[in-house]
Design a protein around this motif. Structure first.
Motif, PDB file in Angstrom:
ATOM      1  N   THR A   1     -13.123 -38.738   6.726  1.00 23.25           N
ATOM      2  CA  THR A   1     -14.315 -39.066   7.498  1.00 23.25           C
ATOM      3  C   THR A   1     -13.869 -39.611   8.842  1.00 23.25           C
ATOM      4  OG1 THR A   1     -15.517 -39.608   5.483  1.00 23.25           O
ATOM      5  CG2 THR A   1     -16.423 -40.451   7.539  1.00 23.25           C
TER       6      THR A   1
ATOM      7  N   CYS B   1     -14.850 -41.214  12.816  1.00 22.07           N
ATOM      8  CA  CYS B   1     -15.752 -42.178  13.426  1.00 22.07           C
ATOM      9  C   CYS B   1     -16.777 -41.487  14.328  1.00 22.07           C
ATOM     10  CB  CYS B   1     -14.922 -43.174  14.230  1.00 22.07           C
ATOM     11  SG  CYS B   1     -15.837 -44.574  14.829  1.00 22.07           S
ATOM     12  N   ASP B   2     -18.018 -41.922  14.246  1.00 19.13           N
ATOM     13  CA  ASP B   2     -19.078 -41.482  15.143  1.00 19.13           C
ATOM     14  C   ASP B   2     -19.017 -42.369  16.380  1.00 19.13           C
ATOM     15  OD1 ASP B   2     -21.511 -41.249  16.517  1.00 19.13           O
ATOM     16  OD2 ASP B   2     -22.600 -40.747  14.701  1.00 19.13           O
TER      17      ASP B   2
ATOM     18  N   GLY C   1     -19.080 -43.474   9.789  1.00 23.15           N
ATOM     19  CA  GLY C   1     -18.757 -42.083   9.478  1.00 23.15           C
ATOM     20  C   GLY C   1     -19.601 -41.103  10.274  1.00 23.15           C
ATOM     21  N   GLY C   2     -18.938 -40.142  10.894  1.00 20.66           N
ATOM     22  CA  GLY C   2     -19.650 -39.170  11.710  1.00 20.66           C
ATOM     23  C   GLY C   2     -19.472 -37.754  11.214  1.00 20.66           C
ATOM     24  N   GLY C   3     -18.798 -37.553  10.121  1.00 22.03           N
ATOM     25  CA  GLY C   3     -18.539 -36.226   9.593  1.00 22.03           C
ATOM     26  C   GLY C   3     -17.140 -36.185   9.031  1.00 22.03           C
ATOM     27  N   GLN C   4     -16.760 -35.041   8.485  1.00 25.51           N
ATOM     28  CA  GLN C   4     -15.427 -34.927   7.895  1.00 25.51           C
ATOM     29  C   GLN C   4     -14.605 -33.882   8.622  1.00 25.51           C
ATOM     30  OE1 GLN C   4     -14.855 -34.698   3.698  1.00 25.51           O
ATOM     31  NE2 GLN C   4     -15.068 -36.904   3.679  1.00 25.51           N
ATOM     32  N   VAL C   5     -13.300 -34.132   8.660  1.00 27.37           N
ATOM     33  CA  VAL C   5     -12.329 -33.206   9.241  1.00 27.37           C
ATOM     34  C   VAL C   5     -11.351 -32.861   8.134  1.00 27.37           C
ATOM     35  CG1 VAL C   5     -10.474 -32.966  10.922  1.00 27.37           C
ATOM     36  CG2 VAL C   5     -12.522 -34.230  11.524  1.00 27.37           C
TER      37      VAL C   5
ATOM     38  N   HIS D   1      -9.064 -34.371   3.496  1.00 29.26           N
ATOM     39  CA  HIS D   1     -10.386 -34.421   4.118  1.00 29.26           C
ATOM     40  C   HIS D   1     -10.663 -35.877   4.452  1.00 29.26           C
ATOM     41  CE1 HIS D   1     -11.249 -30.236   2.996  1.00 29.26           C
ATOM     42  NE2 HIS D   1     -10.424 -30.529   1.993  1.00 29.26           N
TER      43      HIS D   1
END
Length: 111
Positions: free
Chosen positions: A34, A36-37, A43-47, A32
């Motif tokens: 983080t 880039c936004d 951090g723009g969210g997790q993949v 998992h």
């Protein structure tokens, strides 16, 4: 910073490299990361990545990257930018600054 899980039969491999020559090589079931936004560069969210993920190149955001094995975190790091690639069940992260890590050993999980 060095680390490697004992389960080399795990379906994924996470490799983290820094400009200072530090490296981590961890075998796991999922990663998992983080991302880039676009607007802030943070951090723009997790993949989440699992076995068989399509090849990808992405920019990690400032935030955590975790490797999980059997549902438990076996490696935790905080990535500060850089690049990540996913190909043939190997996730490589090249981060442009130092990586803070907290590794969990098998002995820590014993009661």
């Amino acid at each position: 910073m060095t680390g490697k899980t004992n389960d080399s039969t795990a379906p994924l491999e996470l490799i983290v490299l820094t400009p200072h020559g530090e490296a981590v090589d961890v075998h796991c079931d999922s990663v998992h990361l983080t991302v880039c936004d676009d607007e802030t560069g943070h951090g723009g969210g997790q993949v989440g990545f699992h076995r068989g993920h399509l090849p990808a190149v992405l920019a990690p955001g400032d935030g955590p990257a975790d490797a999980l094995l059997h549902g438990e975190a076996v490696f935790h790091t905080v990535v500060h930018g850089g690049f990540a690639s996913v190909r043939n069940d190997v996730i490589r992260i090249i981060t442009d600054s130092a990586v803070e890590t907290e590794e969990k050993s098998d002995t820590e999980n014993e009661d």
